[in-house]
Design a protein around this motif. Structure first.
Motif, short mmCIF file in Angstrom:
data_model
loop_
_atom_site.label_atom_id
_atom_site.label_comp_id
_atom_site.label_asym_id
_atom_site.label_seq_id
_atom_site.Cartn_x
_atom_site.Cartn_y
_atom_site.Cartn_z
N ASN A 168 0.86 -1.19 0.00
CA ASN A 168 0.00 0.00 0.00
C ASN A 168 0.89 1.23 0.00
O ASN A 168 1.88 1.27 0.73
N ILE A 169 0.51 2.19 -0.79
CA ILE A 169 1.32 3.40 -0.88
C ILE A 169 0.46 4.61 -0.51
O ILE A 169 -0.67 4.73 -0.98
N PRO A 170 0.98 5.48 0.40
CA PRO A 170 0.21 6.67 0.73
C PRO A 170 0.16 7.64 -0.46
O PRO A 170 1.17 7.84 -1.13
N VAL A 171 -1.01 8.18 -0.72
CA VAL A 171 -1.14 9.14 -1.82
C VAL A 171 -1.59 10.48 -1.25
O VAL A 171 -2.19 10.51 -0.17
N PRO A 172 -1.27 11.58 -1.95
CA PRO A 172 -1.71 12.89 -1.45
C PRO A 172 -3.22 12.90 -1.21
O PRO A 172 -3.99 12.41 -2.03
N GLY A 173 -3.62 13.43 -0.06
CA GLY A 173 -5.04 13.43 0.27
C GLY A 173 -5.30 12.63 1.52
O GLY A 173 -6.42 12.57 2.02
N GLY A 174 -4.25 11.94 2.01
CA GLY A 174 -4.39 11.26 3.29
C GLY A 174 -4.81 9.81 3.23
O GLY A 174 -4.96 9.17 4.26
N THR A 175 -5.04 9.28 2.04
CA THR A 175 -5.42 7.89 1.97
C THR A 175 -4.26 7.06 1.40
O THR A 175 -3.21 7.60 1.08
N SER A 176 -4.46 5.76 1.34
CA SER A 176 -3.44 4.91 0.72
C SER A 176 -4.15 3.82 -0.06
O SER A 176 -5.28 3.46 0.23
N GLY A 177 -3.46 3.30 -1.05
CA GLY A 177 -4.08 2.26 -1.87
C GLY A 177 -3.00 1.46 -2.55
O GLY A 177 -1.82 1.82 -2.51
N HIS A 178 -3.42 0.36 -3.16
CA HIS A 178 -2.42 -0.44 -3.88
C HIS A 178 -2.68 -0.37 -5.37
O HIS A 178 -3.80 -0.09 -5.81
N ALA A 179 -1.63 -0.62 -6.13
CA ALA A 179 -1.75 -0.49 -7.57
C ALA A 179 -2.01 -1.85 -8.21
O ALA A 179 -1.79 -2.89 -7.59
N VAL A 180 -2.50 -1.82 -9.45
CA VAL A 180 -2.62 -3.07 -10.23
C VAL A 180 -1.21 -3.51 -10.64
O VAL A 180 -0.89 -4.69 -10.62
N GLY A 181 -0.38 -2.55 -11.01
CA GLY A 181 1.04 -2.82 -11.24
C GLY A 181 1.40 -3.22 -12.65
O GLY A 181 2.58 -3.39 -12.95
N ALA A 182 0.41 -3.37 -13.53
CA ALA A 182 0.72 -3.82 -14.89
C ALA A 182 1.58 -2.80 -15.64
O ALA A 182 2.43 -3.16 -16.46
N GLY A 183 1.37 -1.51 -15.34
CA GLY A 183 2.13 -0.46 -16.01
C GLY A 183 3.60 -0.50 -15.64
O GLY A 183 4.48 -0.50 -16.51
#
Lengths: 263, 308
Positions: free
Chosen positions: A89-104
């Protein structure tokens, strides 16, 4: 009187618990974009299986030609790595965090053809083991996340980066490759959902599979991806590529001179 | 007798997400990561193919089970009426019972996934805004209908019979597909499922890639879990977002290097054991009479359900 009470209860549910669960559902189903069984008609999932199998064949052939006998463990490790990216999980601006699909980022690090197989293997494991995505929808899910996404991400990166060695431009290209790649995959999934009420309807004209038409499916997917999930994907791609360029730029496939001709 | 352990070590530490007394609970990226990993290990490793009891499905050859899986999932997707879907639900339930699987645990997982991925996503389509039809539960009455771009909002918004039929149909279809998939997954080790895909002429090299990556995922997951725990145990207070991003990028890069070096080692180990480009998986063996009878039973049951 009683009817009013029922109506109020339904409204209360929709506005309170419903909102919460809808958010959970969106998080679960749309971030990952794993289409479950039952949403796509056979006239959609069968051709998509065909398309995915054809691309897998080409990808396997290309990688086998390049790596010879090493291709089996190489692809297995690439798939394992692709799966692991989703665990962070990576923190993103805005105070939340999420994980990527990663295909890119996989496409940028290992090349788009390797990404096709690596992400497909992950999606197959997820469908069989975790129930993420349906068995009938494996072809569709692979088409969106393992074919459309890595290639669009890779082409976007090359298009924006060009022949420039400017650091800012490269990083902008990295962010946009993740952003555009996931958005394209989301649009593709939305299109698949949206055509169901047109191509698969019952004798009474009612939809038999995904019920939302294009006029709802596309805006719904577009809004949440363009303003949230694709940003997470872009940030993840940017942060990772930045790290690799600083520490181990030779490992990045997309930065090698000959990578474009091969893709 | 009082022990000599300091009080602060006896206190139950507060979870980081509870740090704020009021407001929204927001788990940090570390806790989310650990949560993902533990969920993955629980569902993916502990549940898969662990039921080695003497139930009906456990005794079957994986090839029969894989053919059953594909055949029945396709049947489920082809049915467009509620009655045949309900019949499939009953049939699957009987198979689950005969396989002596923990029914409560099995259907709890299915109900959760169906509720989130099926019912909640489709439920809004039961409104007449999406699916017009016979109104059975009016919810909102507007002063007049609205036209907004290409959308038409009717004067009265509510649930329609056709819309609810569609929601029930999709939820049932999803529940049946999940039940059939999980029945096979819970009763068969993953590598045997993949090996059995040979009956569909899937290239053996691809099957080997899937099997290898499945094994390495769980090896690497342990490493990732250790990274998170090490980070959590060394972190006092909250890390800044930019620091956290650099940490995540560094850990992913570390996993990348690790997976690439492991691939070289695996390749050398494979070569040492006689691997030379041509992939050939070991033979699964002959089908027993029970497998053949069960296969025939599934075919007949499938044809009946298709006809229904």
């Amino acid at each position: 009187m009683r009817e009013t009470g029922v109506r109020q209860s339904v409204l209360f549910f929709l506005y309170t618990r419903g909102t919460k669960y809808m958010f959970m559902a969106q998080q679960a189903s749309v971030v990952g974009m794993h289409i479950p069984d039952g949403y796509l008609s056979p006239q959609t999932y069968i051709p998509l299986y065909g398309a995915s199998i054809a691309v897998w064949g080409i990808a396997l052939k290309k990688i086998k030609n390049e790596l010879s006998a090493k291709y089996v463990p190489y692809l297995a490790m690439a798939a394992a790595f692709s799966f692991l990216i989703q665990m962070f999980n990576i923190p993103v601006p805005g105070g939340t965090s999420g994980h990527a699909v990663g295909a890119g980022i996989i496409a940028l690090l290992l090349g788009p053809w390797t990404a096709v197989i690596a992400v497909s293997v992950v999606l197959i494991i997820q469908a069989f083991v975790f129930g993420d995505g349906g068995i009938t929808a494996i072809g569709a899910n692979c088409f969106n996340m393992a074919i459309v996404m890595p290639f669009v991400a890779y082409w976007t990166f090359n298009l924006i980066k060009g022949f420039s060695q400017n650091r800012v431009r490269i990083l902008a290209a990295a962010f946009l490759s993740g952003y555009v790649g996931l958005s394209a995959a989301a649009f593709s999934a939305a299109f698949m959902f949206g055509i169901q009420p047109v191509i698969a309807i019952g004798p009474d004209g009612m939809p038999l599979y995904a019920p939302y038409p294009l006029s709802i499916a596309i805006p719904a997917m577009a809004i949440e991806h363009l303003f949230l999930f694709s940003i997470v994907e872009g940030v993840m791609t940017l942060v990772l590529l930045k790290y690799f360029l600083k520490n181990e730029s030779t490992l990045v496939y997309a930065m090698r001179g000959d990578s474009r001709e091969e893709a | 007798m009082r022990n000599k352990i300091p009080d602060f070590l006896l206190c139950t530490p507060k979870r980081a997400q509870d740090a704020g007394e009021r407001g929204t609970l927001r788990p940090s990226y570390i806790e989310k990561g650990i949560g993902h990993l533990s969920e993955m290990i629980t569902t993916g490793y502990l549940n898969v193919g662990q039921d080695s009891g003497k139930g009906f499905f456990q005794k079957l050859d994986p090839r029969v089970k894989v053919i059953f899986l594909i055949f029945f999932v396709i049947i489920v997707s082809l049915k467009t009426d509620i009655l045949p879907e309900a019949a499939i639900t009953l049939f699957t339930f009987l198979l689950v019972v005969s396989s002596r699987i923990n029914i409560a645990q099995f259907y709890r997982r299915i109900a959760g996934l169906t509720f989130i991925f099926g019912f909640l996503v489709v439920f809004p389509s039961a409104c007449n805004v999406v699916t017009p039809g016979e109104m059975i539960l009016p919810i909102i009455h507007l002063s007049h209908p609205y036209e907004f771009l290409i959308y038409h909002i009717p004067e009265e918004i509510g649930l329609t019979r056709q819309g609810l039929d569609c929601v029930i149909m999709l939820s049932l279809r999803m529940m049946n597909s999940l039940a059939i998939s999980l029945l096979v997954i819970y009763t068969t080790p993953f590598h045997r499922i993949i090996k059995a895909l040979q009956v569909f002429r899937v290239p053996q090299a691809l099957l080997l890639v899937i099997t290898l990556s499945y094994k390495y995922i769980f090896i690497f997951v342990k490493t990732v879990e250790s990274m998170y725990l090490a980070r959590k145990s060394r972190l006092v207070g909250m890390a800044r977002d930019d620091e956290a991003r650099i940490w995540v990028a560094g850990r992913i890069a570390h996993m990348f290097r690790k997976s690439m070096s492991r691939y070289e080692e695996v390749f050398r180990a494979m070569v040492a054991r006689g691997y030379a480009e041509e992939v050939k998986l070991s033979d699964i063996g002959e089908l027993t009479a029970t497998d053949r009878r069960s296969g025939g039973f599934f075919v007949l049951a499938g044809i009946f359900l298709l006809w229904l």
